[in-house]
Design an enzyme around this catalytic site. Structure first.
Site, PDB file in Angstrom:
ATOM      1  CG  HIS A 222      28.846 -59.027 -29.356  1.00 38.44           C
ATOM      2  ND1 HIS A 222      30.280 -58.977 -28.666  1.00 38.44           N
ATOM      3  CD2 HIS A 222      28.806 -58.005 -30.052  1.00 38.44           C
ATOM      4  CE1 HIS A 222      30.739 -57.910 -28.842  1.00 38.44           C
ATOM      5  NE2 HIS A 222      29.884 -56.991 -29.547  1.00 38.44           N
ATOM      6  CE1 TYR A 260      32.033 -52.625 -29.792  1.00 37.76           C
ATOM      7  CE2 TYR A 260      32.668 -54.812 -29.675  1.00 37.76           C
ATOM      8  CZ  TYR A 260      31.907 -53.850 -29.907  1.00 37.76           C
ATOM      9  OH  TYR A 260      30.342 -54.420 -30.037  1.00 37.76           O
ATOM     10  CE1 TYR A 539      47.314 -72.725 -65.446  1.00 37.78           C
ATOM     11  CE2 TYR A 539      47.770 -70.930 -66.981  1.00 37.78           C
ATOM     12  CZ  TYR A 539      47.414 -71.396 -65.795  1.00 37.78           C
ATOM     13  OH  TYR A 539      47.366 -70.417 -64.811  1.00 37.78           O
ATOM     14  CG  ASP A 552      45.150 -70.873 -62.370  1.00 41.43           C
ATOM     15  OD1 ASP A 552      44.464 -71.311 -61.419  1.00 41.43           O
ATOM     16  OD2 ASP A 552      46.287 -71.114 -62.254  1.00 41.43           O
TER      17      ASP A 552
HETATM   18  P1  FAD Z   1      19.964 -57.371 -39.873  1.00 43.50           P
HETATM   19  O1  FAD Z   1      19.922 -55.904 -39.610  1.00 43.50           O
HETATM   20  O2  FAD Z   1      19.681 -58.417 -39.118  1.00 43.50           O
HETATM   21  O3  FAD Z   1      18.661 -57.118 -41.140  1.00 43.50           O
HETATM   22  C1  FAD Z   1      18.009 -58.386 -41.735  1.00 43.50           C
HETATM   23  C2  FAD Z   1      16.656 -58.305 -41.884  1.00 43.50           C
HETATM   24  O4  FAD Z   1      16.061 -59.407 -42.190  1.00 43.50           O
HETATM   25  C3  FAD Z   1      16.033 -57.937 -40.435  1.00 43.50           C
HETATM   26  O5  FAD Z   1      15.330 -56.719 -40.272  1.00 43.50           O
HETATM   27  C4  FAD Z   1      15.125 -59.119 -40.334  1.00 43.50           C
HETATM   28  O6  FAD Z   1      13.711 -58.672 -39.606  1.00 43.50           O
HETATM   29  C5  FAD Z   1      14.453 -59.151 -41.606  1.00 43.50           C
HETATM   30  N1  FAD Z   1      14.250 -60.817 -41.950  1.00 43.50           N
HETATM   31  C6  FAD Z   1      14.782 -61.818 -41.664  1.00 43.50           C
HETATM   32  N2  FAD Z   1      14.154 -62.789 -41.975  1.00 43.50           N
HETATM   33  C7  FAD Z   1      12.948 -62.234 -42.740  1.00 43.50           C
HETATM   34  C8  FAD Z   1      11.744 -63.067 -43.253  1.00 43.50           C
HETATM   35  N3  FAD Z   1      11.626 -64.136 -43.517  1.00 43.50           N
HETATM   36  N4  FAD Z   1      10.855 -62.141 -43.895  1.00 43.50           N
HETATM   37  C9  FAD Z   1      11.495 -60.637 -44.095  1.00 43.50           C
HETATM   38  N5  FAD Z   1      12.135 -60.103 -43.417  1.00 43.50           N
HETATM   39  C10 FAD Z   1      13.017 -60.853 -42.716  1.00 43.50           C
HETATM   40  N6  FAD Z   1      28.967 -54.295 -36.939  1.00 43.50           N
HETATM   41  C11 FAD Z   1      30.009 -53.426 -37.127  1.00 43.50           C
HETATM   42  O7  FAD Z   1      30.486 -53.229 -38.196  1.00 43.50           O
HETATM   43  N7  FAD Z   1      30.556 -52.762 -36.252  1.00 43.50           N
HETATM   44  C12 FAD Z   1      30.181 -52.863 -34.630  1.00 43.50           C
HETATM   45  O8  FAD Z   1      30.450 -52.188 -33.993  1.00 43.50           O
HETATM   46  C13 FAD Z   1      29.186 -53.921 -34.901  1.00 43.50           C
HETATM   47  N8  FAD Z   1      28.685 -54.105 -33.349  1.00 43.50           N
HETATM   48  C14 FAD Z   1      27.654 -55.033 -33.069  1.00 43.50           C
HETATM   49  C15 FAD Z   1      27.158 -55.240 -31.734  1.00 43.50           C
HETATM   50  C16 FAD Z   1      26.415 -56.117 -31.509  1.00 43.50           C
HETATM   51  C17 FAD Z   1      25.874 -55.952 -29.982  1.00 43.50           C
HETATM   52  C18 FAD Z   1      25.878 -56.729 -32.476  1.00 43.50           C
HETATM   53  C19 FAD Z   1      24.648 -57.794 -32.289  1.00 43.50           C
HETATM   54  C20 FAD Z   1      26.198 -56.817 -33.698  1.00 43.50           C
HETATM   55  C21 FAD Z   1      27.321 -55.675 -34.022  1.00 43.50           C
HETATM   56  N9  FAD Z   1      27.730 -55.580 -35.212  1.00 43.50           N
HETATM   57  C22 FAD Z   1      28.670 -54.776 -35.722  1.00 43.50           C
HETATM   58  C23 FAD Z   1      27.290 -56.396 -36.421  1.00 43.50           C
HETATM   59  C24 FAD Z   1      26.075 -55.681 -37.144  1.00 43.50           C
HETATM   60  O9  FAD Z   1      25.322 -55.138 -36.423  1.00 43.50           O
HETATM   61  C25 FAD Z   1      25.571 -56.720 -38.336  1.00 43.50           C
HETATM   62  O10 FAD Z   1      26.300 -57.647 -38.801  1.00 43.50           O
HETATM   63  C26 FAD Z   1      24.776 -55.862 -39.227  1.00 43.50           C
HETATM   64  O11 FAD Z   1      23.871 -54.977 -38.890  1.00 43.50           O
HETATM   65  C27 FAD Z   1      23.956 -56.967 -40.239  1.00 43.50           C
HETATM   66  O12 FAD Z   1      23.111 -56.306 -41.114  1.00 43.50           O
HETATM   67  P2  FAD Z   1      21.952 -56.830 -41.951  1.00 43.50           P
HETATM   68  O13 FAD Z   1      21.136 -56.145 -42.774  1.00 43.50           O
HETATM   69  O14 FAD Z   1      22.768 -57.981 -42.845  1.00 43.50           O
HETATM   70  O15 FAD Z   1      21.115 -57.734 -40.926  1.00 43.50           O
END
Ligand code: FAD
Length: 829
Positions: A222, A260, A539, A552
């Protein structure tokens, strides 16, 4: 305390560690493949815009909690949320209308918001082009999450509380024994665990694959870009003004063009969803933990400037001052999309103790983390997570093709104005009942759910409109509620109430529960006493430990050790299967088998249903031969069927079920035999209206785990005299039976007899928003629209309320239910 391993130190994983710590769990290890100061996942570069309100109450509540929590995470006098407010602008009349609908959601879910004129938009946001903006929605409590900072502070405070963090340590395997996780594999050994929670963001697919679990998310890039400094903003001292948080104007959405915006000091940040979907395979991202920095991280791909061109042109139109800037820095950032846009949360159906919390935005991160922590520690989340459940997907929705196509489509439609009934255009015809060919011949209009094609009405019934008695004539609808609807529905309802109709019930979930442990299992999981004679339908509710409704169901005892369950969702199947596995492991063997697709079912209902059935069977379908809530085997012109004497529409009749190979023949036989009795095929449109007149609830829409049976009006399914223990029983017994619940699901009718609402609209009493609509339909019997709504328990019958629909207030009245045949005379006929 249980030993917990959390995979991933993004905003979700660190919040989860924190929520578990605050609930007293002590043995927690967070394993992160990247360096902790900047793990390199989506959180590391998220611009952090938090627009809280969506059509989902659950998601909005997750967001609200996230805002509260970010405000509470503080260091050096600065917290992790910049509450600049949110402004969504409309540049088209359609969007302006839609913002009214959205304003309704804010009232329904209790978020303060205001519809603002174009002039007010300019006051709130002076840089907007006044020739472009028509109006907006302002939400003062929205703002900017300082996500990366929050992650660091959460690491700090949970570490102080004893949480162990391993950085630059990829989890390469999930260890298990006897259907349970036992730990995770890391490069130099393993870590033992009772519970493993994958918070791996868009790497979730890879983690799922380690245990043979399809995680229905698609990583997509994105575009996000920053401008060069805006000349008119250079020198503005934001540090002094707002405590180092580098933005002061509201976060801005221009959804008509998929855009945005936020400020970054004197620069602007621009996010764009208008480009082509750009799927990514997480396992192909080569960066290792050694070379992560601001510009180089696995979740950050090269900017493709040509994809951004339309965004840049449109931006300069909306915000003319940006004409003096250029794109300084852009990237294609990766995060997760899912087939229905919701997050993926819950325990793996195939592996006890393996949980996921993925495809979660920063916006919802703390809310989701709290929900998971609550489920792990108490068995129930205070916010219902039914719509986020990992197990909500049907098997066909877990194929790679389906995930890719639907998740990409979700990216494309993310800011579109979508009608609540709007079906996917593709993929379609994934699941069709054996009656499908006949339904098509009758001109069925299909909508899709769970991959199933479900007829909503039949064009072949159109001519019936000419014969409708005046009091059945359909009323005119407004343009929005007239979508995905046809007046033919009125004719089909009329026929069902006055003659007889056949409904395709195939897509309803049917499971078989069998074996010597079947009765014990169902007694333990349901509120009813199902130790009944074979041939009886009951039910019942399935509750969680706190007495909240998890589903349910209809339990039909076919034989001593053979039950059929009529259920709601794939999550029901996952739950029953897991519990059956545990039962069997204890030596009390029971098996759960999904039979939905291998069988099919026709609901034959109406006052003349018995005339029809008597034409085609020699079995006894009288009240004596098959009483209400009875079930038996029979033959219909030689076809073996199971006949269930029950009805969702409140009329005499049966659900007639057979195996798939006989389906089309069964349809033909009933259809032919019924002709002389006035039988028609009828669809979901009529069905929904008729069921609402009878007060039958739909799980998920009308009630969920947040509600107990007394509030939801389904206490009849709780057998007070049942002596066996069952899940939720102790919690129910703690609820004082004489006390009026503080909120109740109530039946409303619309006073003017014609104004439709569609669901989720706010309900006002004495000018104050006090609840929200769940289901609605036109009630043909009362000749008024019906709406079910959650309302304060002290609102009595006769109370006048108002429902807000696109900014208009519609007067309605709380009425006694059910509206149709309260004594069940029709059902018992
Ligand atoms: P991540 O931050 O990806 O964390 C997952 C972690 O797991 C990573 O650090 C990774 O290294 C680790 N990991 C993966 N596999 C393994 C493994 N096998 N062993 C050990 N570690 C592992 N959201 C909003 O709410 N508002 C916004 O404005 C917004 N803007 C965005 C703009 C962009 C350009 C992008 C890309 C995303 C945006 N998002 C936004 C979405 C948001 O950033 C993500 O949904 C959110 O940060 C996800 O958090 P997370 O902790 O699930 O994942």
């Amino acid at each position: 305390s249980q030993r917990v391993v959390i995979i991933g130190a993004g905003i979700v994983g660190t919040n989860l560690a924190d929520e578990l710590v605050s609930r007293g769990w002590t043995d927690i290890t967070v394993v992160e493949q990247g360096p902790l100061y900047m793990p390199g996942g989506s959180t590391s570069h998220a611009p952090g815009l938090v627009f809280q309100t969506t059509s989902s109450k659950t998601m909005t509540n997750f967001a609200r909690y996230t805002v509260e929590k970010l405000q509470s995470i503080e260091k050096d006098g600065q917290n992790c949320f910049n509450q600049v407010g949110g402004l969504e602008v409309a540049t088209t009349p359609a969007r302006l209308e839609d913002l009214k609908r959205k304003h309704g959601y804010t009232s329904s879910w209790g978020i303060e918001a205001r519809l603002v004129s174009a002039e007010e938009c300019l006051k709130l946001y002076p840089h907007l082009n006044k020739d472009v903006v028509l109006g907006g929605l302002h939400i003062p409590s929205d703002g900017l999450a300082l996500a990366a900072r929050a992650t660091q502070l959460l690491i700090e405070r949970t570490r102080d509380a004893g949480v162990k963090y391993l950085e630059s340590t990829p989890v390469t395997g999930i260890e298990r024994a006897n259907g349970r996780v036992t730990g995770v594999t890391i490069p130099n050994g393993s870590i033992a665990a009772d519970i493993v929670v994958s918070c791996a963001g868009f790497w979730g697919v890879e983690l799922g694959a380690m245990v043979g679990l399809s995680i229905p998310l698609l990583p997509l890039a994105h575009q996000y870009a920053k401008t060069t400094p805006v000349p008119s903003l250079v020198g503005r001292d934001l540090n002094k003004k707002i405590n180092g948080k580098n933005a002061e104007l509201p976060i801005l959405r221009h959804q008509d063009q998929d855009l945005y915006y936020r400020e970054h000091g004197d620069q602007y940040g621009i996010g764009y969803y208008g480009h082509r979907p750009m799927p990514v395979k997480a396992s192909s991202l080569g960066l290792t933990s050694k070379n992560v920095d601001e510009k180089n991280m696995p979740s950050r791909l090269e900017f493709t400037a040509e994809d951004f061109d339309p965004a840049w042109r449109e931006t300069q139109r909306l915000l003319p001052m940006l004409r003096d800037t250029e794109i300084a820095d852009g990237f294609n950032g990766i995060f997760s999309f899912t087939p229905d846009g919701g997050p993926i949360v819950g325990q793996a159906p195939n592996l006890d103790g393996f949980w996921v919390a993925e495809a979660v935005w920063v916006t919802h991160s703390a809310g989701v983390a709290r929900a998971v922590a609550e489920v792990l520690t108490t068995g129930r989340s205070q916010i219902d997570i039914t719509e986020c459940e990992l197990s909500r997907f049907e098997e066909v929705q877990l194929s790679q093709e389906y995930i890719e196509e639907t998740s990409s489509q979700n990216f494309v439609e993310i800011y579109d104005i979508l009608h609540p009934s709007q079906p996917k255009e593709s993929p379609r015809q994934l699941r069709t009942s054996p009656f499908y060919a006949r339904e098509k011949e009758l001109g069925a209009y299909f909508l899709e759910l769970g991959g199933w094609e479900r007829p909503f009405w039949y064009e072949s019934n159109k001519e019936l409109l000419n014969y409708l008695p005046p009091k059945w004539k359909p009323v005119e609808r407004d343009a929005w509620s007239a979508q995905f609807y046809s007046p033919i529905v009125a004719a089909e309802a009329w026929k069902t109430r006055n003659a007889v109709a056949m409904f395709d019930m195939t897509s309803f979930h049917r499971f078989e529960v069998s074996g010597p442990g079947a009765l014990d299992l169902l007694q333990r999981l349901s509120t009813a006493d199902v130790n009944t004679k074979p041939g009886t339908i009951t039910y019942a509710l399935m509750l969680n430990d706190q007495g909240g409704i998890r589903s349910d169901i209809f339990i039909s005892r076919l034989e001593e050790n053979l039950f059929q369950i009529g259920a709601n969702t794939a999550t029901d199947l996952a739950y029953l299967s897991r519990e059956a596995r545990h039962h069997s492991q204890k030596g009390n063997f029971v098996q759960v088998r999904e039979i939905t697709g291998s069988t099919c079912c026709i609901g034959l209902w109406g006052p003349r249903a018995r005339d029809v059935i008597n034409e085609i069977t020699t079995d006894d379908f009288s009240n004596k031969g098959l009483p209400y809530f009875g079930v038996k085997q029979a033959t219909i012109n030689g076809i073996p069927v199971t006949a269930f004497r029950k009805s969702y529409v409140g009329e005499l009749g049966w659900e007639i079920q057979t195996t798939a190979e006989y389906g089309q023949r069964l349809w033909d036989i009933i259809f032919q035999a019924g002709k002389i009795h006035g039988l028609i095929a009828a669809g979901r449109g009529a069905f929904n209206a008729l069921r609402l007149e009878k007060g039958y609830r739909t799980y998920g829409t009308d009630m969920n785990t947040e509600h107990n049976p007394y509030e939801a009006g389904v206490a009849g399914a709780v057998r007070a005299s049942k002596w066996e223990d069952y899940v939720g029983k102790a919690a129910l017994e703690r609820i004082p039976s004489k006390q009026k619940p503080s909120r109740r699901l109530r039946c409303l009718t619309v006073n003017d007899g014609r104004s439709m609402v569609l669901g989720k609209e706010p309900v006002f009493y004495n000018g104050k928003a006090v609840g929200y609509v769940t289901s609605s339909a036109f009630g043909f019997t009362v000749r008024k629209p019906i709406a079910y709504a959650w309302l304060p328990g002290n609102l009595d019958e006769g109370a006048g309320v108002e429902i807000e629909y696109f900014g208009r207030r519609i007067k309605a009245t709380v009425v006694a239910e059910p509206l149709y045949d309260p004594d069940n005379k029709r059902l018992l006929a």
